[in-house]
Design an enzyme around this catalytic site. Structure first.
Site, PDB file in Angstrom:
ATOM      1  N   HIS A  34       0.854  -1.191   0.000  1.00 25.83           N
ATOM      2  CA  HIS A  34       0.000   0.000   0.000  1.00 25.83           C
ATOM      3  C   HIS A  34       0.888   1.238   0.000  1.00 25.83           C
ATOM      4  O   HIS A  34       2.119   1.139  -0.108  1.00 25.83           O
ATOM      5  CB  HIS A  34      -0.968  -0.022   1.196  1.00 25.83           C
ATOM      6  CG  HIS A  34      -0.300  -0.281   2.516  1.00 25.83           C
ATOM      7  ND1 HIS A  34       0.569   0.621   3.098  1.00 25.83           N
ATOM      8  CD2 HIS A  34      -0.342  -1.350   3.355  1.00 25.83           C
ATOM      9  CE1 HIS A  34       0.999   0.135   4.248  1.00 25.83           C
ATOM     10  NE2 HIS A  34       0.481  -1.063   4.422  1.00 25.83           N
ATOM     11  N   GLU A  35       0.255   2.380   0.177  1.00 24.55           N
ATOM     12  CA  GLU A  35       0.972   3.661   0.110  1.00 24.55           C
ATOM     13  C   GLU A  35       2.118   3.732   1.127  1.00 24.55           C
ATOM     14  O   GLU A  35       3.147   4.358   0.877  1.00 24.55           O
ATOM     15  CB  GLU A  35      -0.046   4.794   0.337  1.00 24.55           C
ATOM     16  CG  GLU A  35       0.314   6.118  -0.251  1.00 24.55           C
ATOM     17  CD  GLU A  35       0.630   6.102  -1.743  1.00 24.55           C
ATOM     18  OE1 GLU A  35       1.622   6.766  -2.106  1.00 24.55           O
ATOM     19  OE2 GLU A  35      -0.067   5.429  -2.537  1.00 24.55           O
ATOM     20  N   GLY A  36       1.947   3.076   2.275  1.00 24.15           N
ATOM     21  CA  GLY A  36       3.016   3.073   3.285  1.00 24.15           C
ATOM     22  C   GLY A  36       4.273   2.403   2.737  1.00 24.15           C
ATOM     23  O   GLY A  36       5.395   2.915   2.913  1.00 24.15           O
ATOM     24  N   HIS A  37       4.108   1.277   2.048  1.00 22.97           N
ATOM     25  CA  HIS A  37       5.264   0.601   1.453  1.00 22.97           C
ATOM     26  C   HIS A  37       5.864   1.451   0.330  1.00 22.97           C
ATOM     27  O   HIS A  37       7.082   1.545   0.194  1.00 22.97           O
ATOM     28  CB  HIS A  37       4.855  -0.766   0.883  1.00 22.97           C
ATOM     29  CG  HIS A  37       4.322  -1.721   1.897  1.00 22.97           C
ATOM     30  ND1 HIS A  37       2.991  -2.077   1.952  1.00 22.97           N
ATOM     31  CD2 HIS A  37       4.930  -2.394   2.914  1.00 22.97           C
ATOM     32  CE1 HIS A  37       2.803  -2.930   2.933  1.00 22.97           C
ATOM     33  NE2 HIS A  37       3.951  -3.136   3.547  1.00 22.97           N
ATOM     34  N   LYS A 154       5.088   2.957  11.853  1.00 21.15           N
ATOM     35  CA  LYS A 154       3.837   2.423  12.411  1.00 21.15           C
ATOM     36  C   LYS A 154       4.142   1.250  13.342  1.00 21.15           C
ATOM     37  O   LYS A 154       3.540   1.110  14.391  1.00 21.15           O
ATOM     38  CB  LYS A 154       2.871   1.995  11.326  1.00 21.15           C
ATOM     39  CG  LYS A 154       1.531   1.571  11.925  1.00 21.15           C
ATOM     40  CD  LYS A 154       0.520   1.333  10.879  1.00 21.15           C
ATOM     41  CE  LYS A 154       0.357  -0.065  10.457  1.00 21.15           C
ATOM     42  NZ  LYS A 154       0.446  -1.220  11.223  1.00 21.15           N
ATOM     43  N   MET A 189      -2.154   3.446   7.666  1.00 19.69           N
ATOM     44  CA  MET A 189      -2.267   2.417   6.612  1.00 19.69           C
ATOM     45  C   MET A 189      -1.641   1.114   7.067  1.00 19.69           C
ATOM     46  O   MET A 189      -0.585   1.103   7.717  1.00 19.69           O
ATOM     47  CB  MET A 189      -1.598   2.901   5.341  1.00 19.69           C
ATOM     48  CG  MET A 189      -2.418   3.964   4.680  1.00 19.69           C
ATOM     49  SD  MET A 189      -1.965   4.147   2.960  1.00 19.69           S
ATOM     50  CE  MET A 189      -2.951   5.579   2.559  1.00 19.69           C
ATOM     51  N   SER A 191      -1.742  -3.387   5.841  1.00 18.43           N
ATOM     52  CA  SER A 191      -2.332  -4.416   4.967  1.00 18.43           C
ATOM     53  C   SER A 191      -3.573  -4.998   5.629  1.00 18.43           C
ATOM     54  O   SER A 191      -4.517  -5.407   4.951  1.00 18.43           O
ATOM     55  CB  SER A 191      -1.315  -5.517   4.687  1.00 18.43           C
ATOM     56  OG  SER A 191      -0.155  -4.949   4.119  1.00 18.43           O
TER      57      SER A 191
END
Ligand code: PAF
Length: 288
Positions: A34-37, A154, A189, A191
């Site tokens: 996702h955007e975090g990755h 996070k 965010m 998964s």
């Protein structure tokens, strides 16, 4: 972009990069990107010559009752994201027990960082978790041979443990922490957010709302950790609170009074989904 699926192939690619004097950056992930990755890949991309992303759902960090079997997986979507973010290599090792993988038959060794793990924060309800994380990250670092690696803030306890492991074992890898990436409404965010449906998705926002309320109260001059925790609790709409603590940002020990930069951290169940989040608590005049 190459996709490599054995330890031997990854080691060979890494050896070639190193022989050419190239600097390797690494983003370890469990996939369902996702955007975090993406933000971690963007953080490293300009600083390295070759960017490696691993996708591996690590069985060692799941207890038997947890969601290993149903953990969300999307290898095709993940490959597309890695390509878009300019990764050079995706490393997708085979499952545990495969002789070409990270844990060949007979693999026994574990990495444990007790002072930052045992009984602290997430380890209270997931006592196996950080040993599993440290072990896989150690293995991945060995195989990928990276100079730099990025982890999201996070998972603040995970990041702290990995920094300690790298320092203790003199691994010579720069560990970069990436800021938490949030949805527009504040939800961090993850998964696992894919599990949240309907009203649970709305209630999940209460974790970040509670943490923000703590920051607001601190800015208003409340420094007593117990009082700050009560401020956050008033915002929560969760089914079970695992922990809500104010801790020292380096030792992760509980803090009674926020007199220097600390971390507020929370884990809670919303429906059947376990969510975590954290924020920096910086008292007036302490800077960051
Ligand atoms: O943060 C994660 O996704 C995982 O814990 C990690 C670091 C990839 C190890 O499996």
């Amino acid at each position: 972009m190459q996709t490599l699926d054995t330890v031997a192939a990854m080691r060979q690619a890494s050896a070639r990069f190193r022989a050419d004097g190239l600097r390797i950056g690494f983003v370890p992930t469990m996939g369902f990107l996702h955007e975090g990755h993406r933000s971690l890949m963007r953080l490293l991309r300009p600083q390295v010559d070759r960017l490696v992303v691993s996708i591996y759902v690590n069985p060692l960090q799941f207890a038997p009752h947890e969601d290993f079997d149903v953990y969300p997986r999307d290898p095709e979507g993940d490959s597309a994201i890695c390509e878009e973010e300019g990764a050079d290599v995706i490393f997708m090792p085979p499952p545990a027990g495969d002789p070409t993988g990270l844990y060949p038959p007979g693999f026994q060794t574990r990495i444990h960082v007790p002072a930052l793990d045992d009984g602290r924060l997430c380890a209270k309800s997931r006592p196996h978790f950080f040993e599993g994380v440290a072990t896989v990250v150690y293995r991945l670092f060995q195989v990928v041979g990276c100079d730099m690696a990025a982890f999201g803030e996070k998972d603040f306890q995970q990041l702290t443990i990995i920094r300690r492991m790298v320092a203790d074992l003199e691994m010579g890898i720069d560990i970069v922490g990436g800021p938490i990436i949030r949805e527009d409404d504040g939800l961090a965010m993850s998964s696992r957010n894919a599990y949240l449906k309907g009203v649970d998705r709305q209630r999940a926002v209460s974790l970040s709302r509670g943490l923000r309320a703590m920051q607001g109260a601190l800015a208003d001059g409340v420094t007593d950790a117990a009082a700050l925790i009560e401020v956050a609790k008033a915002e929560l709409e969760v089914d079970a609170l695992d922990y809500l603590e104010v801790v020292d940002k380096d030792s992760l020990a509980k803090v009674g009074e926020v007199t220097r930069e600390s971390r507020a951290a929370i884990a809670a169940m919303v429906g059947r989904t376990r969510l975590i989040d954290n924020v920096a608590l910086v008292p007036r005049g302490a800077g960051s």
